[in-house]
Design an enzyme around this catalytic site. Structure first.
Site, PDB file in Angstrom:
ATOM      1  N   ASP A  90       0.829  -1.200   0.000  1.00 51.23           N
ATOM      2  CA  ASP A  90       0.000   0.000   0.000  1.00 51.23           C
ATOM      3  C   ASP A  90       0.864   1.252   0.000  1.00 51.23           C
ATOM      4  O   ASP A  90       1.472   1.596   1.019  1.00 51.23           O
ATOM      5  CB  ASP A  90      -0.909  -0.027   1.232  1.00 51.23           C
ATOM      6  CG  ASP A  90      -1.816   1.182   1.329  1.00 51.23           C
ATOM      7  OD1 ASP A  90      -2.022   1.854   0.301  1.00 51.23           O
ATOM      8  OD2 ASP A  90      -2.322   1.457   2.432  1.00 51.23           O
ATOM      9  N   ASP A  98      -1.695   5.891  -5.033  1.00 52.04           N
ATOM     10  CA  ASP A  98      -2.058   4.988  -3.942  1.00 52.04           C
ATOM     11  C   ASP A  98      -2.462   3.616  -4.473  1.00 52.04           C
ATOM     12  O   ASP A  98      -3.572   3.433  -4.981  1.00 52.04           O
ATOM     13  CB  ASP A  98      -3.206   5.610  -3.143  1.00 52.04           C
ATOM     14  CG  ASP A  98      -3.617   4.773  -1.939  1.00 52.04           C
ATOM     15  OD1 ASP A  98      -2.951   3.758  -1.649  1.00 52.04           O
ATOM     16  OD2 ASP A  98      -4.610   5.135  -1.287  1.00 52.04           O
TER      17      ASP A  98
END
Length: 408
Positions: A121, A300
């Site tokens: 992430d 992201d």
């Protein structure tokens, strides 16, 4: 046996002997898998899941803002005063579309090592795993047992993250060895959770935990993320990692870029504020019209769609024939046989957003499709995997920049 910091000082020679001595390597590949396929059985769109995803992503960003202020002593420039974390624990993380996926890979932790499947992430900075003392919320996951690791050090510090809504994940911090593709971070801070919120439980989250790859400024532990630890300990020649989310060989590349995965040169764009991988999109073009310019965004991999400011998203769809979707205020739709042509410009280079990725799918009317660019509630755009599947993306920690290249 679990070690405290005081005991480690005495036992240091034994720890050194137990640490794998990996040679410095230019780059290592971690294959990625779509273990969390966000897909309805009928291939349609779940509005409940889309709304849940927006709430979860917003909560993650607000959590990062909190950590930024805690670690730097200053508010993040985009933090909205008075904003509150959203309690979205009651919203199910149901399947979305086959075009919306989350990507996982394998790491190992401890001595002897135990393998864990984690979500990589770039929108967060901490490593979170389920503790062997976790309650039944961690059932089905591989558990981290600090007592079974010769290199585990108990820090005696609690942690509490809330970006998955509800109670979040909470537990205690440890130091241990963390290995990615043969490269070992020997003193890595991690969180061992004794409770997982619904968003991390096995029926909704296929991995065991999360491995954040953003900057230390948004770390809840106020420590280096795993990749920065690898760089600090000299495990990689280059302070760069790169991600390819395209089939047939999605991968995370540690310590450089994989020339087999891209063609041409990278278009580099500087990080405008360290913490997140925050950059500017030079322009957003819709159906040949330059609709938006100089758009603040974060890159992201933990977000599946593209989130934009309400006014920006409205302007983009107005220019491309999209209309507000009747069943959800954050979404726009368009005729399924007339998918808008969208592109993003980074570092003066235009990258198209393929129609197959932009078109999330239909809901009730098979002729009406929903777009992957949706209205978010963060104060900047969030560019997630729906677009990142169409480019090769490099993250340069040392030079604080993000690069995009055309897929091979």
């Amino acid at each position: 046996m679990r070690f405290t910091l005081a005991m480690v000082i005495t036992a240091l020679p034994f720890f050194v002997a137990a640490i794998p001595q990996s040679a410095k390597q230019r780059g290592q590949v971690i294959p990625l898998s779509k273990l969390s396929s966000l897909v309805d059985a009928d291939k349609g769109v779940s509005l409940e899941a889309l709304n849940s995803h927006i709430a979860l992503t917003t909560a993650k960003i607000l959590h990062g803002f909190d950590n930024f202020e805690k670690n730097t002593g200053a508010s993040h420039p985009f933090a909205v005063k008075g904003a509150q974390k959203r309690n979205s624990g009651g919203l199910p993380l149901a399947p979305l579309s086959s075009r919306f996926n989350r990507w996982f890979g394998t790491i190992s932790v401890g001595t002897p090592p135990t393998n864990f499947v984690v979500l990589f992430d770039t929108g967060s900075s901490d490593l979170i795993l389920p503790n062997n003392e976790c309650d039944d919320s961690c059932d089905g996951h591989t558990l981290y047992d600090p007592k079974a690791s010769l290199t585990s050090i108990e820090l005696g510090e609690p942690f509490n993250v809330q970006f998955f809504g509800g109670e979040g994940a909470f537990g205690y911090q440890f130091i241990d060895n963390v290995t990615i593709a043969g490269l070992t971070a020997t003193r890595q801070t991690l969180g061992a959770a004794v409770h997982y919120s619904q968003g991390l439980q096995i029926r909704r989250f296929a991995g065991d935990g999360l491995l954040g790859m953003a900057f230390p400024a948004i770390s809840r532990y106020h420590q280096n993320p795993v990749f920065q630890t690898l760089v600090t300990e000299g495990q990689t020649d280059e302070p760069v990692f790169a991600i390819n989310l395209a089939d047939p060989r999605p991968e995370l590349y540690i310590g450089g870029t994989n020339p087999d995965m891209y063609t041409g040169d990278f278009a580099w764009t500087p990080v405008t504020q360290t913490g997140f991988w925050q950059v500017h999109i030079d322009s957003v073009v819709g159906n040949g019209q330059n609709v938006l310019s100089n758009v603040a965004a974060i890159i992201d991999t933990g977000t599946v769609g593209i989130h934009g400011l309400r006014s920006d998203v409205a302007a983009l769809y107005a220019a491309t024939g999209g209309t507000p979707f009747s069943l959800g205020q954050n979404f726009y739709s368009f005729p399924c046989d007339a998918v808008p042509s969208i592109s993003f410009t980074f570092g003066s280079t235009s990258f198209p957003f393929p129609a197959v990725a932009f078109n999330v799918g239909s809901v009730d009317d098979p002729s009406e499709c929903v777009g992957a660019i949706i209205v978010g509630t963060a104060p900047f755009w969030i560019v997630g995997s729906a677009f990142l599947k169409s480019v090769y993306t490099a993250f340069d920690v040392s030079n604080e920049r993000v690069g995009f290249a055309t897929l091979a």
